[in-house]
Design a protein around this motif. Structure first.
Motif, PDB file in Angstrom:
ATOM      1  N   ILE A  69       0.837  -1.205   0.000  1.00  0.00           N
ATOM      2  CA  ILE A  69       0.000   0.000   0.000  1.00  0.00           C
ATOM      3  C   ILE A  69       0.870   1.253   0.000  1.00  0.00           C
ATOM      4  O   ILE A  69       1.933   1.280   0.625  1.00  0.00           O
ATOM      5  CB  ILE A  69      -0.906   0.066   1.261  1.00  0.00           C
ATOM      6  N   ARG A  70       0.428   2.269  -0.727  1.00  0.00           N
ATOM      7  CA  ARG A  70       0.978   3.610  -0.571  1.00  0.00           C
ATOM      8  C   ARG A  70      -0.185   4.603  -0.675  1.00  0.00           C
ATOM      9  O   ARG A  70      -1.284   4.227  -1.117  1.00  0.00           O
ATOM     10  CB  ARG A  70       2.031   3.937  -1.626  1.00  0.00           C
ATOM     11  N   TYR A  71       0.063   5.840  -0.301  1.00  0.00           N
ATOM     12  CA  TYR A  71      -0.975   6.871  -0.379  1.00  0.00           C
ATOM     13  C   TYR A  71      -0.494   7.969  -1.310  1.00  0.00           C
ATOM     14  O   TYR A  71       0.710   8.204  -1.444  1.00  0.00           O
ATOM     15  CB  TYR A  71      -1.273   7.426   1.017  1.00  0.00           C
ATOM     16  N   TYR A  72      -1.459   8.618  -1.952  1.00  0.00           N
ATOM     17  CA  TYR A  72      -1.127   9.726  -2.844  1.00  0.00           C
ATOM     18  C   TYR A  72      -2.136  10.840  -2.572  1.00  0.00           C
ATOM     19  O   TYR A  72      -3.334  10.583  -2.443  1.00  0.00           O
ATOM     20  CB  TYR A  72      -1.212   9.282  -4.308  1.00  0.00           C
ATOM     21  N   GLU A  73      -1.624  12.053  -2.493  1.00  0.00           N
ATOM     22  CA  GLU A  73      -2.521  13.167  -2.157  1.00  0.00           C
ATOM     23  C   GLU A  73      -2.312  14.309  -3.140  1.00  0.00           C
ATOM     24  O   GLU A  73      -1.168  14.697  -3.413  1.00  0.00           O
ATOM     25  CB  GLU A  73      -2.156  13.641  -0.743  1.00  0.00           C
TER      26      GLU A  73
END
Ligand SMILES: Cc1cc2nc3c(=O)[nH]c(=O)nc-3n(C[C@H](O)[C@H](O)[C@H](O)COP(=O)(O)OP(=O)(O)OC[C@H]3O[C@@H](n4cnc5c(N)ncnc54)[C@H](O)[C@@H]3O)c2cc1C
Length: 478
Positions: A265-269
């Motif tokens: 998992i990674r997050y992108y904003e």
């Protein structure tokens, strides 16, 4: 639609329309090719050709983590090869991180680079020992490691984490490199043949033009020739399924489980919101039974309460010893591939190393990444690789019609398939991969024909999308 696709540069550069002579030709406009061009941009005559559009290959479908914490690679290398190999690989990955930061700062590239913690975790008692070994190795090499601080609400028995790693937007990065070297790039120009004649490489494009080059750099992910570097014996393909959903909080981390099948998992904003990018269900392509089911499993694994934005699959080359191939194939020909799903760091590293080799005649880590290295770990796994590739080939020959939608009809000899889309249009293709003759499998979710053996993929109309096939599989109904 792939998540990063919206940001692909809308301006297509012209294709090559005449014969040319260059000193150095780079084949492939993914992260490897574009960064290599960046490092070699001062060379007297250089160009890059891209079969489709810069950034439209494997790099478009990646997660975009920039980390040296890669499952339990270092303790695995220490156990299966030796301590020095593991140490060198760690150094090389940390070097890659500093290189990409350097490029981003120097060129002032806005690509959503974000410093985040990276974690590896496990919920299996058997894998705790592996994680502890990884922690010991990293600490011996002066890496500050946190233990059992994994902050996500996911059950786990052991975790390790490091803080000096990143995530970014791979396509924004590539777009910038494309912009600054625009006049050296031809898009929609595919190389279909390479011959060596009188010390020059004669490279033929799909439109019949010739590029004569003294040096050739293969940055095309899976090279289409076999000799002298017989890649199918040295690697297999692994496919993973990805899903993006909108979430409310950015925990500023990336994470992965110890082993496959696992999750990552990674997050992108950005100004449109916060997105969680999950990868699950990684499988050797020889083990894939039913693509549709794999996507359903992914949704079940991740999305009980989430709003799915998009889903897709991606594949990468896994080498027999889990180390990339970066270096010289033969005189004045260079290759970089086999990144084992860690191609963001390894592309940058490969570009830096190959440019050094070309400019200075030698490069750091030459033996570590040598295309012709031979270690026991590699040999041991080569039997498995041959088995996986053979299995993928044989399995592909037994097309199971139950896996396919009723909208797909085969000719009697199964050599041609007809797919009827929702608008009632029929798309017909040959079902055999032109590369080495494996039967192609239909990927209902993405409406693509995928080769389970060596990663070629085609659109529902039979147009080549990626992989070593030189030809399309379009079938014209007479
Ligand atoms: C599910 C998944 C998730 C991943 N996530 C991460 C991650 O978070 N972090 C990480 O470090 N790595 C990750 N990777 C790995 C990484 O995405 C790849 O290793 C990397 O993008 C490969 O880049 P490339 O430039 O070598 O290949 P590509 O991006 O595929 O570029 C090759 C280009 O060459 C072109 N080409 C091919 N043949 C020809 C030809 N004959 N003539 C002209 N052009 C040609 C293609 O069109 C393509 O654009 C992931 C991989 C997978 C499968």
């Amino acid at each position: 639609m792939y998540f990063w696709e919206k940001q692909l540069d809308k301006e297509l550069l012209p294709s090559l329309q005449q014969d040319i002579f260059v000193d150095t030709l780079i084949i492939g406009g993914g992260l490897t090719g574009l960064t290599t061009l960046y490092y070699l941009r001062q060379e007297k005559s250089i160009c890059l050709v891209e079969a489709r559009q810069v950034g439209s290959g494997i790099t478009l479908k990646t997660t975009g983590k920039l980390t040296y914490l890669q499952n339990t690679i270092y303790s695995d290398l220490e156990k299966n090869i030796d301590y020095t190999t593991a140490q060198n690989y760690l150094q090389s990955q940390r070097l890659a991180l500093s290189l990409i930061k350097e490029i981003i700062e120097k060129e002032n590239i806005s690509c959503h680079l974000e410093k985040v913690h990276s974690y590896v975790f496990t919920n299996s008692l058997k894998e705790i020992k592996k994680l502890k070994a990884e922690k010991t190795f990293l600490e011996q090499n002066n890496v500050l490691v946190e233990e059992n601080t994994f902050p996500l609400d996911i059950e786990y028995k052991e975790s390790i984490g490091v803080e000096d790693t990143y995530v970014f937007h791979p396509i924004e990065f590539i777009n910038h490199l494309k912009k600054i070297n625009k006049n050296k790039i031809y898009e929609q120009t595919k190389i279909i043949k390479i011959k060596r004649k009188k010390g020059m490489y004669i490279c033929k494009t799909d439109k019949g033009f010739i590029i004569k080059a003294r040096k050739v750099i293969l940055a095309c992910h899976y090279p289409f020739f076999l000799f002298p570097f017989f890649l199918p014996l040295k690697s297999h393909i692994e496919k993973s399924y990805l899903m993006v959903s909108k979430v409310l909080k950015n925990p500023k981390l990336s994470c992965i489980t110890v082993s496959n099948p696992g999750l990552s998992i990674r997050y992108y904003e950005d100004k449109t919101g916060i997105y969680e990018i999950c990868v699950g269900g990684s499988q050797k392509t020889s083990d894939i039974q039913n693509e549709e089911q794999n996507f359903k499993d992914l949704e079940q694994q991740f999305s009980s309460k989430k709003r799915i934005v998009c889903e897709w699959s991606n594949q990468d080359l896994i080498t027999n010893d889990y180390l990339p191939f970066i270096g010289q194939v033969k005189k004045n020909m260079y290759l970089a591939t086999g990144y084992n799903t860690w191609g963001m760091t390894n592309s940058i590293l490969a570009a830096y190393l190959m440019s050094k080799k070309i400019k200075e005649g030698k490069m750091p880590y030459e033996d570590l990444f040598s295309l012709y290295r031979c270690n026991y770990y590699q040999l041991k796994n080569s039997f498995k690789t041959i088995f996986f590739n053979l299995k993928a080939f044989l399995k592909s020959k037994k097309i199971n019609k139950e896996w396919y939608p009723s909208t797909l009809v085969f000719s009697k000899d199964k050599k041609v398939a007809f797919y009827k889309d929702q608008e009632g249009n029929t798309h017909s293709v040959y079902t055999t991969c032109p590369h080495l003759g494996c039967s192609l499998l239909f990927n209902e979710k993405e409406k693509t024909w995928d080769c389970p053996c060596h990663s070629s993929r085609f659109t529902r109309d039979g147009k080549w999308m990626e992989g070593p096939s030189k030809k399309d599989i379009t079938y014209k109904v007479k």
